[in-house]
Design an enzyme around this catalytic site. Structure first.
Site, short mmCIF file in Angstrom:
data_model
loop_
_atom_site.label_atom_id
_atom_site.label_comp_id
_atom_site.label_asym_id
_atom_site.label_seq_id
_atom_site.Cartn_x
_atom_site.Cartn_y
_atom_site.Cartn_z
CE LYS A 1 23.72 3.77 26.43
NZ LYS A 1 22.94 4.26 25.28
CG ASP B 1 36.98 -4.23 17.25
OD1 ASP B 1 37.36 -5.15 16.54
OD2 ASP B 1 36.44 -3.20 16.79
CG PHE C 1 29.34 -4.41 13.52
CD1 PHE C 1 30.33 -3.66 14.17
CD2 PHE C 1 28.03 -4.26 13.91
CE1 PHE C 1 29.99 -2.78 15.18
CE2 PHE C 1 27.69 -3.37 14.93
CZ PHE C 1 28.67 -2.63 15.56
CB VAL C 2 28.74 -9.52 16.54
CG1 VAL C 2 29.43 -10.53 15.64
CG2 VAL C 2 29.71 -8.96 17.57
CG ASP D 1 25.30 -0.38 20.08
OD1 ASP D 1 26.41 -0.78 20.51
OD2 ASP D 1 25.14 0.74 19.57
P1 XMP Z 1 38.00 -1.48 21.00
O1 XMP Z 1 38.23 -1.28 19.54
O2 XMP Z 1 38.35 -0.27 21.79
O3 XMP Z 1 36.44 -1.66 21.04
O4 XMP Z 1 38.64 -2.75 21.51
C1 XMP Z 1 35.73 -2.00 22.15
C2 XMP Z 1 34.31 -1.52 21.97
O5 XMP Z 1 33.96 -1.43 20.59
C3 XMP Z 1 32.65 -1.84 20.37
N1 XMP Z 1 32.64 -2.90 19.35
C4 XMP Z 1 31.55 -3.46 18.83
N2 XMP Z 1 30.26 -3.22 19.10
N3 XMP Z 1 29.65 -4.88 17.56
C5 XMP Z 1 29.31 -3.93 18.45
O6 XMP Z 1 28.13 -3.73 18.71
C6 XMP Z 1 30.92 -5.19 17.22
O7 XMP Z 1 31.18 -6.06 16.40
C7 XMP Z 1 31.92 -4.42 17.91
N4 XMP Z 1 33.27 -4.43 17.86
C8 XMP Z 1 33.66 -3.49 18.75
C9 XMP Z 1 32.13 -2.31 21.69
O8 XMP Z 1 31.30 -1.32 22.24
C10 XMP Z 1 33.35 -2.49 22.56
O9 XMP Z 1 33.11 -2.21 23.92
MG MG Z 2 28.68 -0.10 21.01
#
Ligand code: XMP
Ligand code: MG
Length: 179
Positions: A42, A102, A151-152, A158
């Site tokens: 989402k 991330d 963390f954002v 979310d």
């Molecule tokens: P990866 O680690 O697979 O992560 O690159 C991608 C997904 O991780 C979530 N994500 C976050 N969600 N705040 C969030 O709300 C954050 O700081 C954060 N860092 C990673 C996100 O869903 C993304 O699609």
């Molecule tokens: Mg998420």
């Protein structure tokens, strides 16, 4: 929101200006091509809705939902498809729209998965990039803002399904998730 927001990292005005820029680049780069914009639910919902309205060429849209995060703030590493594309993508140029890169695990999986279905090309557009946390060397083809390792929330992102509707990107107070 004062109770959970440590500080605003990217304002509503900055998001708006950047999305317009990204839309212009995409419109130029994909002119004359059959482009399918794939939003990853989402988290990408808000960015996707803004981005597609700043694209000035004909496009189609579709969505996927994958899970890589549980209720917390740590990536599990496992990626699961919860909702797949509605149609086949052979010969189409695919632009994946994500909220944030991330570790890169989610995008690495999605890139392999969509390429294996015979797409003409697969590229990535994210609004946020947290390069300091990368486990797999992936660089988004289009990116809005590079952010530090915090963390954002907001603009689709979310914490335990809350705060996606905030119109800006903010740092969550650490005491909210260390509780
Ligand atoms: P990866 O680690 O697979 O992560 O690159 C991608 C997904 O991780 C979530 N994500 C976050 N969600 N705040 C969030 O709300 C954050 O700081 C954060 N860092 C990673 C996100 O869903 C993304 O699609
Ligand atoms: Mg998420």
């Amino acid at each position: 929101m004062e109770q959970v927001v440590e500080r605003i990292l990217v304002s509503e005005a900055d998001l708006k200006a950047k999305v317009k820029e990204l839309g212009e680049s995409i419109s130029t780069d994909y002119a004359g091509k059959d482009l399918l914009v794939v939003g990853i639910l989402k988290g990408a919902l808000v960015f996707m809705a803004d981005l597609i309205r700043s694209i000035r060429i004909p496009i189609q849209i579709d969505f996927m939902a994958v899970s890589s995060y549980g209720q917390g703030t740590r990536s599990s590493g496992a990626v699961r498809i919860l909702k797949d594309l509605d149609r086949a993508i052979e010969e189409k140029h695919i632009l994946i729209v994500e909220d944030i890169v991330d570790t890169g695990l989610t995008l690495n999986y999605l890139l392999d998965n969509l390429k294996s279905r015979g797409a003409a090309s697969v590229k990535v557009c994210t609004i946020l990039d947290k390069p300091s946390r990368r486990k797999i060397p992936i660089t988004p083809d289009y990116n809005g803002f590079v952010i530090p390792d915090e963390f954002v929330i907001g603009y689709g992102l979310d914490y335990a399904e809350d705060y996606r509707h905030l119109p800006y990107v903010a740092v969550l107070k650490p005491e909210v998730y260390s509780k």
